[in-house]
Design a protein around this motif. Structure first.
Motif, PDB file in Angstrom:
ATOM      1  N   THR A 271      -2.182 -52.370 -48.516  1.00  0.00           N
ATOM      2  CA  THR A 271      -2.179 -53.671 -47.815  1.00  0.00           C
ATOM      3  C   THR A 271      -3.563 -54.297 -47.748  1.00  0.00           C
ATOM      4  OG1 THR A 271      -2.514 -52.562 -45.704  1.00  0.00           O
ATOM      5  CG2 THR A 271      -0.232 -53.021 -46.331  1.00  0.00           C
ATOM      6  N   GLY A 272      -4.603 -53.490 -47.959  1.00  0.00           N
ATOM      7  CA  GLY A 272      -5.975 -53.988 -47.811  1.00  0.00           C
ATOM      8  C   GLY A 272      -6.385 -54.130 -46.356  1.00  0.00           C
ATOM      9  N   ILE A 273      -5.592 -53.549 -45.453  1.00  0.00           N
ATOM     10  CA  ILE A 273      -5.903 -53.657 -44.014  1.00  0.00           C
ATOM     11  C   ILE A 273      -6.445 -52.325 -43.531  1.00  0.00           C
ATOM     12  CG2 ILE A 273      -4.950 -54.091 -41.705  1.00  0.00           C
ATOM     13  CD1 ILE A 273      -2.642 -55.580 -43.099  1.00  0.00           C
ATOM     14  N   LYS A 274      -7.586 -52.389 -42.811  1.00  0.00           N
ATOM     15  CA  LYS A 274      -8.151 -51.177 -42.249  1.00  0.00           C
ATOM     16  C   LYS A 274      -7.539 -50.975 -40.866  1.00  0.00           C
ATOM     17  CE  LYS A 274     -12.643 -49.022 -41.216  1.00  0.00           C
ATOM     18  NZ  LYS A 274     -12.394 -47.701 -41.796  1.00  0.00           N
ATOM     19  N   PHE A 275      -6.547 -50.089 -40.804  1.00  0.00           N
ATOM     20  CA  PHE A 275      -5.855 -49.859 -39.538  1.00  0.00           C
ATOM     21  C   PHE A 275      -6.684 -48.991 -38.599  1.00  0.00           C
ATOM     22  CE2 PHE A 275      -2.066 -52.105 -40.054  1.00  0.00           C
ATOM     23  CZ  PHE A 275      -1.558 -51.935 -41.340  1.00  0.00           C
ATOM     24  N   LEU A 276      -7.122 -47.838 -39.130  1.00  0.00           N
ATOM     25  CA  LEU A 276      -7.873 -46.902 -38.289  1.00  0.00           C
ATOM     26  C   LEU A 276      -9.345 -47.284 -38.372  1.00  0.00           C
ATOM     27  CD1 LEU A 276      -7.214 -44.527 -36.476  1.00  0.00           C
ATOM     28  CD2 LEU A 276      -7.579 -42.993 -38.402  1.00  0.00           C
ATOM     29  N   ASP A 277      -9.788 -48.006 -37.363  1.00  0.00           N
ATOM     30  CA  ASP A 277     -11.109 -48.611 -37.366  1.00  0.00           C
ATOM     31  C   ASP A 277     -11.946 -48.032 -36.237  1.00  0.00           C
ATOM     32  OD1 ASP A 277     -13.279 -50.301 -37.464  1.00  0.00           O
ATOM     33  OD2 ASP A 277     -12.092 -52.135 -37.674  1.00  0.00           O
ATOM     34  N   GLU A 278     -13.113 -47.496 -36.588  1.00  0.00           N
ATOM     35  CA  GLU A 278     -14.004 -46.908 -35.579  1.00  0.00           C
ATOM     36  C   GLU A 278     -14.378 -47.935 -34.501  1.00  0.00           C
ATOM     37  OE1 GLU A 278     -16.200 -43.846 -36.770  1.00  0.00           O
ATOM     38  OE2 GLU A 278     -16.874 -43.576 -34.702  1.00  0.00           O
ATOM     39  N   ALA A 279     -14.419 -49.197 -34.912  1.00  0.00           N
ATOM     40  CA  ALA A 279     -14.797 -50.243 -33.947  1.00  0.00           C
ATOM     41  C   ALA A 279     -13.683 -50.495 -32.936  1.00  0.00           C
ATOM     42  CB  ALA A 279     -15.131 -51.530 -34.686  1.00  0.00           C
ATOM     43  N   LYS A 280     -12.441 -50.345 -33.381  1.00  0.00           N
ATOM     44  CA  LYS A 280     -11.308 -50.664 -32.498  1.00  0.00           C
ATOM     45  C   LYS A 280     -10.823 -49.430 -31.730  1.00  0.00           C
ATOM     46  CE  LYS A 280      -9.454 -54.548 -35.096  1.00  0.00           C
ATOM     47  NZ  LYS A 280      -8.987 -54.742 -36.475  1.00  0.00           N
ATOM     48  N   THR A 281     -10.684 -48.313 -32.425  1.00  0.00           N
ATOM     49  CA  THR A 281     -10.175 -47.084 -31.799  1.00  0.00           C
ATOM     50  C   THR A 281     -11.091 -45.927 -32.195  1.00  0.00           C
ATOM     51  OG1 THR A 281      -8.641 -46.842 -33.666  1.00  0.00           O
ATOM     52  CG2 THR A 281      -7.733 -47.790 -31.647  1.00  0.00           C
ATOM     53  N   PRO A 282     -12.275 -45.881 -31.556  1.00  0.00           N
ATOM     54  CA  PRO A 282     -13.284 -44.893 -31.960  1.00  0.00           C
ATOM     55  C   PRO A 282     -12.837 -43.448 -31.774  1.00  0.00           C
ATOM     56  CG  PRO A 282     -13.932 -46.012 -29.919  1.00  0.00           C
ATOM     57  CD  PRO A 282     -12.748 -46.749 -30.445  1.00  0.00           C
ATOM     58  N   LEU A 283     -12.144 -43.181 -30.672  1.00  0.00           N
ATOM     59  CA  LEU A 283     -11.728 -41.799 -30.423  1.00  0.00           C
ATOM     60  C   LEU A 283     -10.766 -41.318 -31.509  1.00  0.00           C
ATOM     61  CD1 LEU A 283     -11.084 -41.901 -26.566  1.00  0.00           C
ATOM     62  CD2 LEU A 283     -13.097 -41.016 -27.741  1.00  0.00           C
ATOM     63  N   LEU A 284      -9.806 -42.186 -31.841  1.00  0.00           N
ATOM     64  CA  LEU A 284      -8.823 -41.817 -32.863  1.00  0.00           C
ATOM     65  C   LEU A 284      -9.481 -41.656 -34.230  1.00  0.00           C
ATOM     66  CD1 LEU A 284      -5.496 -43.804 -32.299  1.00  0.00           C
ATOM     67  CD2 LEU A 284      -5.972 -41.396 -31.895  1.00  0.00           C
ATOM     68  N   ALA A 285     -10.412 -42.565 -34.534  1.00  0.00           N
ATOM     69  CA  ALA A 285     -11.076 -42.507 -35.850  1.00  0.00           C
ATOM     70  C   ALA A 285     -11.812 -41.175 -36.007  1.00  0.00           C
ATOM     71  CB  ALA A 285     -12.026 -43.686 -36.005  1.00  0.00           C
ATOM     72  N   GLN A 286     -12.498 -40.770 -34.968  1.00  0.00           N
ATOM     73  CA  GLN A 286     -13.236 -39.502 -35.024  1.00  0.00           C
ATOM     74  C   GLN A 286     -12.276 -38.318 -35.044  1.00  0.00           C
ATOM     75  OE1 GLN A 286     -15.826 -39.789 -31.580  1.00  0.00           O
ATOM     76  NE2 GLN A 286     -16.596 -41.740 -32.359  1.00  0.00           N
ATOM     77  N   TRP A 287     -11.217 -38.421 -34.256  1.00  0.00           N
ATOM     78  CA  TRP A 287     -10.204 -37.360 -34.223  1.00  0.00           C
ATOM     79  C   TRP A 287      -9.590 -37.166 -35.605  1.00  0.00           C
ATOM     80  CZ3 TRP A 287      -5.119 -38.749 -35.361  1.00  0.00           C
ATOM     81  CH2 TRP A 287      -4.188 -37.691 -35.329  1.00  0.00           C
ATOM     82  N   ALA A 288      -9.324 -38.297 -36.288  1.00  0.00           N
ATOM     83  CA  ALA A 288      -8.671 -38.237 -37.599  1.00  0.00           C
ATOM     84  C   ALA A 288      -9.509 -37.421 -38.589  1.00  0.00           C
ATOM     85  CB  ALA A 288      -8.441 -39.640 -38.135  1.00  0.00           C
ATOM     86  N   GLU A 289     -10.833 -37.629 -38.542  1.00  0.00           N
ATOM     87  CA  GLU A 289     -11.711 -36.882 -39.444  1.00  0.00           C
ATOM     88  C   GLU A 289     -11.698 -35.407 -39.097  1.00  0.00           C
ATOM     89  OE1 GLU A 289     -15.731 -38.371 -40.080  1.00  0.00           O
ATOM     90  OE2 GLU A 289     -14.898 -40.408 -40.219  1.00  0.00           O
TER      91      GLU A 289
END
Lengths: 221, 308
Positions: free
Chosen positions: B254-272
């Motif tokens: 889609t070209g959309i960045k869903f998991l974004d450190e700026a929007k949901t930092p905890l989730l982005a870090q958790w995902a890694e």
């Protein structure tokens, strides 16, 4: 949560089979609780705060903590109050119980809704689906006293509220549950001998009256 | 619903046989891609043939069709027969494999051929006919999160616990796992498959809204630790984490960045953190392969008969 009150509160709607699951579970455990009837067309601030994600009943509020989703609530009740366990202790039996309760969740309500809401070919399909679903469940029940075997259990709690809707399904779908699934009808009667069930379920004719109101609301018939 | 498989006569082959006919289970008579009529001798041979013939349906190199997956040094109950029916691309299958890895359980992974349901699958999951199916000592368990709970129950003596100990925390994990399955993950799929712009926009909004809710849920459940389960991967980590592969694939499509450190930092870090975890590494399908698979699926549905 605004209130840190101890005790148990159930936000519910009188005819909801999902709410009835929770009522039955609480009664089986002998837990005293405060029942709060919600008007689903004018939801209370308490409900909206307790279930902001779905804004639906039932919600169990225990010591200020809200728990949502009826089967999540029933498992919570089973874990907090360990008398009269609803889930079996054997891991494989537990998995089977969860599977069939989940099957009821996935299939019955959606198919039942199609039965009263739709007409013609679509309704005929819903009728066929409902008979198939009920037969599968009857197959699982077999000759057992309850889905849980000798003891009333998780699947019984999950499914029995829908037995009050059998009359509506039969009438809308023009078939007989007794004829198609006599063992299920016998099982439902056995469950109704339990006070937890008889005090939680409503008369099938009252349920059907409610379905009539829903039909008017949705412009069906 | 009990399926009792005859124990293998040669344990090292781990061949599943039909208890009624005593014949080995068949997977397919006609190969779905090549159209070749394959002589069926055994399930394993059938799967090997299909993987060598179809380069476009290349199975990930880690899984040679039927593999014995070592659970590591922690053998919890020796000599148990654990089989898992699944497919490489399925996030639901990945959930069950993550749980088995967490518990260090040795199991045999039986890859189903895409588009063809094996007899073993049809017999062990007659209600839904879907993967994953765990077959433990001949008895099948179905539905991914039910399998995960089953694994947690059977190997309860082996840490880590997958569900938390506290009933309220357990309820939170179950609630959010149900939300992921019922609302969030379907919207991820819809955002790349929607037929109209309106439907797509709605799905995209739902994905973002869901991530915001899950970010709050993470804060509540993790209690400052690295996972929804606390120090270790738990029930909700598995439910949500195993969909990260498809989330990344959807981002690419889609070209959309869903998991974004700026929007949901905890989730982005958790995902890694989740993807790097020992129990997960090697299971997450590659993004490009999933994109390729998704395109193949979409093409298949387009050429299918038009909807009624």
């Amino acid at each position: 949560m605004a209130t840190a009150a101890k005790g148990v509160v159930l936000l519910d709607f009188w005819v909801s089979p999902f709410g009835q699951r929770c009522r039955i579970a609480l009664a089986e455990k002998g837990v005293e609780y405060e029942y709060k009837e919600e008007n689903l067309w004018d939801k209370s601030p308490l409900l909206l705060k307790a279930n902001p994600v779905h804004k639906k009943i039932p919600v169990l509020i225990h010591e200020g903590n809200p728990i949502c989703e009826s089967l999540v609530i029933v498992q919570y009740i089973d874990e907090v109050w360990s008398n009269n366990p609803l889930l079996p202790s054997d891991p494989y039996e537990r998995a089977q119980a969860r599977f069939w309760a989940d099957f009821v969740d996935k299939k019955i309500y959606e198919c039942g809704t199609r039965l009263w809401k739709l007409k013609g070919e679509a309704q005929e399909e819903a009728r066929k689906d409902m008979i198939e679903i009920l037969k599968l469940l009857e197959g699982e029940l077999g000759d057992k006293k309850y889905f849980g075997g000798e003891t009333f259990g998780f699947v019984d709690v999950a499914f029995v509220p829908f037995s009050a809707w059998f009359y509506s399904y039969e009438t809308c779908g023009n078939f007989s549950v007794e004829k198609e699934c006599p063992k299920l009808v016998a099982w439902a009667k056995r469950c109704m001998e339990r006070e937890s069930v008889s005090k939680s379920l409503h008369d099938p004719h009252k349920v059907h009256e409610f379905v009539g109101h829903l039909k008017k609301m949705y412009g069906v018939e | 619903m009990m399926l009792s498989l005859a124990p293998p006569s040669n344990p090292s082959r781990s061949l599943a046989t039909n208890p009624r006919t005593k014949a080995p289970f068949q997977i397919a008579k006609t190969h779905p891609i090549s159209g070749l009529l394959l002589p069926i001798r055994s399930m394993h041979r059938e799967l090997k043939l299909s993987s060598s013939i179809t380069s476009e349906k290349r199975l990930p190199t880690a899984q040679a069709v039927s593999e014995r997956v070592e659970g590591g040094t922690r053998m919890t109950r020796g000599g148990e027969d654990v089989k898992l029916l699944g497919r490489w691309a399925s996030p639901l299958v990945m959930r069950t494999r993550t749980a088995l890895n967490l518990k260090g359980v040795d199991y045999e992974f039986l890859e189903e051929v895409f588009g063809v349901k094996s007899e073993l699958l049809l017999e062990s999951n007659p209600v839904y006919k879907k993967i994953p199916v765990l077959i433990h000592e001949g008895k099948p368990v179905c539905e991914s999160m039910i399998i995960v709970q089953y694994i947690d129950d059977v190997w309860a003596a082996t840490p880590p616990a997958i569900l938390p100990a506290d009933p309220y925390d357990r309820a939170l994990h179950r609630f959010w796992a149900h939300y992921v399955d019922d609302k969030w993950f379907p919207s991820v799929f819809a955002s790349s498959r929607a037929q109209t712009e309106e439907a797509r926009a709605e799905a995209v909004e739902q994905v973002f809204a869901g991530l915001k809710l899950l970010e709050e849920a993470f804060q509540k459940c993790s209690k400052g630790k690295g996972f929804f389960g606390g120090d270790t991967i738990g029930y909700l980590d598995i439910a949500l984490g195993c969909s990260l592969g498809w989330l990344k694939a959807t981002e690419k499509m889609t070209g959309i960045k869903f998991l974004d450190e700026a929007k949901t930092p905890l989730l982005a870090q958790w995902a890694e953190r989740f993807c790097a975890n020992d129990a997960v590494r090697g299971l997450m399908p590659e993004t490009d392969k999933l994109v390729e698979f998704a395109k193949m699926l979409q093409a298949k549905f387009k050429t299918a008969a038009p909807a009624k």
